[in-house]
Design a protein around this motif. Sequence first.
Motif, mmCIF file in Angstrom:
data_model
loop_
_atom_site.group_PDB
_atom_site.id
_atom_site.type_symbol
_atom_site.label_atom_id
_atom_site.label_comp_id
_atom_site.label_asym_id
_atom_site.label_seq_id
_atom_site.Cartn_x
_atom_site.Cartn_y
_atom_site.Cartn_z
ATOM 1 N N THR A 64 3.600 -1.522 -9.001
ATOM 2 C CA THR A 64 4.523 -0.976 -9.997
ATOM 3 C C THR A 64 4.023 0.359 -10.526
ATOM 4 O OG1 THR A 64 5.187 -3.215 -10.613
ATOM 5 C CG2 THR A 64 5.692 -1.461 -12.184
ATOM 6 N N GLU A 65 2.751 0.423 -10.867
ATOM 7 C CA GLU A 65 2.156 1.657 -11.372
ATOM 8 C C GLU A 65 2.235 2.763 -10.316
ATOM 9 O OE1 GLU A 65 -2.269 3.144 -12.703
ATOM 10 O OE2 GLU A 65 -1.716 1.067 -13.142
ATOM 11 N N LEU A 66 1.982 2.423 -9.074
ATOM 12 C CA LEU A 66 2.038 3.387 -7.983
ATOM 13 C C LEU A 66 3.454 3.938 -7.822
ATOM 14 C CD1 LEU A 66 0.687 4.854 -5.665
ATOM 15 C CD2 LEU A 66 0.995 2.807 -4.271
ATOM 16 N N ARG A 67 4.453 3.071 -7.859
ATOM 17 C CA ARG A 67 5.853 3.525 -7.761
ATOM 18 C C ARG A 67 6.220 4.472 -8.892
ATOM 19 N NH1 ARG A 67 8.742 0.925 -3.852
ATOM 20 N NH2 ARG A 67 7.914 -1.069 -3.122
ATOM 21 N N GLU A 68 5.758 4.169 -10.107
ATOM 22 C CA GLU A 68 6.035 5.030 -11.252
ATOM 23 C C GLU A 68 5.396 6.410 -11.088
ATOM 24 O OE1 GLU A 68 4.625 2.787 -14.605
ATOM 25 O OE2 GLU A 68 6.272 1.332 -14.461
ATOM 26 N N ILE A 69 4.169 6.449 -10.608
ATOM 27 C CA ILE A 69 3.475 7.718 -10.403
ATOM 28 C C ILE A 69 4.188 8.554 -9.335
ATOM 29 C CG2 ILE A 69 1.353 8.753 -9.468
ATOM 30 C CD1 ILE A 69 -0.147 6.380 -10.829
ATOM 31 N N LEU A 70 4.577 7.919 -8.234
ATOM 32 C CA LEU A 70 5.288 8.635 -7.172
ATOM 33 C C LEU A 70 6.626 9.186 -7.658
ATOM 34 C CD1 LEU A 70 4.619 6.448 -4.009
ATOM 35 C CD2 LEU A 70 3.597 8.653 -4.604
ATOM 36 N N ALA A 71 7.339 8.418 -8.478
ATOM 37 C CA ALA A 71 8.627 8.876 -9.016
ATOM 38 C C ALA A 71 8.439 10.114 -9.887
ATOM 39 C CB ALA A 71 9.293 7.761 -9.808
ATOM 40 N N LYS A 72 7.385 10.132 -10.699
ATOM 41 C CA LYS A 72 7.106 11.294 -11.555
ATOM 42 C C LYS A 72 6.750 12.516 -10.722
ATOM 43 C CE LYS A 72 5.510 8.709 -15.557
ATOM 44 N NZ LYS A 72 4.350 8.362 -16.396
ATOM 45 N N ILE A 73 5.968 12.330 -9.686
ATOM 46 C CA ILE A 73 5.541 13.444 -8.848
ATOM 47 C C ILE A 73 6.708 14.022 -8.055
ATOM 48 C CG2 ILE A 73 4.144 14.036 -6.821
ATOM 49 C CD1 ILE A 73 1.978 12.201 -8.027
ATOM 50 N N LYS A 74 7.612 13.167 -7.588
ATOM 51 C CA LYS A 74 8.762 13.625 -6.814
ATOM 52 C C LYS A 74 9.730 14.464 -7.639
ATOM 53 C CE LYS A 74 8.603 10.110 -3.243
ATOM 54 N NZ LYS A 74 9.281 8.986 -2.599
ATOM 55 N N LYS A 75 9.726 14.284 -8.971
ATOM 56 C CA LYS A 75 10.597 15.076 -9.842
ATOM 57 C C LYS A 75 10.016 16.412 -9.999
ATOM 58 C CE LYS A 75 12.512 11.307 -12.480
ATOM 59 N NZ LYS A 75 12.698 10.696 -13.757
ATOM 60 N N GLY A 109 0.800 -1.205 0.000
ATOM 61 C CA GLY A 109 0.000 0.000 0.000
ATOM 62 C C GLY A 109 0.836 1.259 0.000
ATOM 63 N N LEU A 110 0.166 2.385 -0.101
ATOM 64 C CA LEU A 110 0.789 3.696 -0.053
ATOM 65 C C LEU A 110 0.631 4.247 1.355
ATOM 66 C CD1 LEU A 110 2.136 6.119 -1.454
ATOM 67 C CD2 LEU A 110 -0.172 6.929 -2.033
ATOM 68 N N ALA A 111 1.759 4.340 2.071
ATOM 69 C CA ALA A 111 1.768 4.874 3.433
ATOM 70 C C ALA A 111 2.010 6.375 3.351
ATOM 71 C CB ALA A 111 2.860 4.204 4.260
ATOM 72 N N ILE A 112 1.123 7.129 3.944
ATOM 73 C CA ILE A 112 1.176 8.590 3.873
ATOM 74 C C ILE A 112 1.265 9.158 5.278
ATOM 75 C CG2 ILE A 112 -0.101 10.658 3.192
ATOM 76 C CD1 ILE A 112 -1.460 8.740 1.073
ATOM 77 N N GLU A 113 2.226 10.055 5.484
ATOM 78 C CA GLU A 113 2.308 10.800 6.738
ATOM 79 C C GLU A 113 2.146 12.273 6.395
ATOM 80 O OE1 GLU A 113 5.069 11.645 10.662
ATOM 81 O OE2 GLU A 113 5.865 10.365 9.078
#
Length: 92
Positions: free
Chosen positions: A81-92, A62-66
């Motif tokens: 996998t899709e979630l990791r890709e989305i997070l990587a794009k947003i962090k850039k 899951g996606l853990a959010i603080e």
Amino acid sequence: MRLKTIIDQNEIRMRFFPFVKKKVNWKDVKSAEVVNYGFVGGWGIRLGTKYGTVYNIKGNRGLAIELLNGKKFLTGTQKETELREILAKIKK
């Protein structure tokens, strides 16, 4: 019951139908990471975990959010996998 999470460059929207609806702006997020939250199977809402409140349907990822205010929650996913890709794009 259904769990739906939508993530874009502005916010995270989570709906655990018919019980919970959350909308969090990225500017209010201290951290967000994909985790293995340690318990398998089942569905529902779990309170008092190290990730705060957990909303899941099945699995153990899951996606853990603080948030900046110290609150935590986790939304389960079957699309790690899709979630990791989305997070990587947003962090850039």
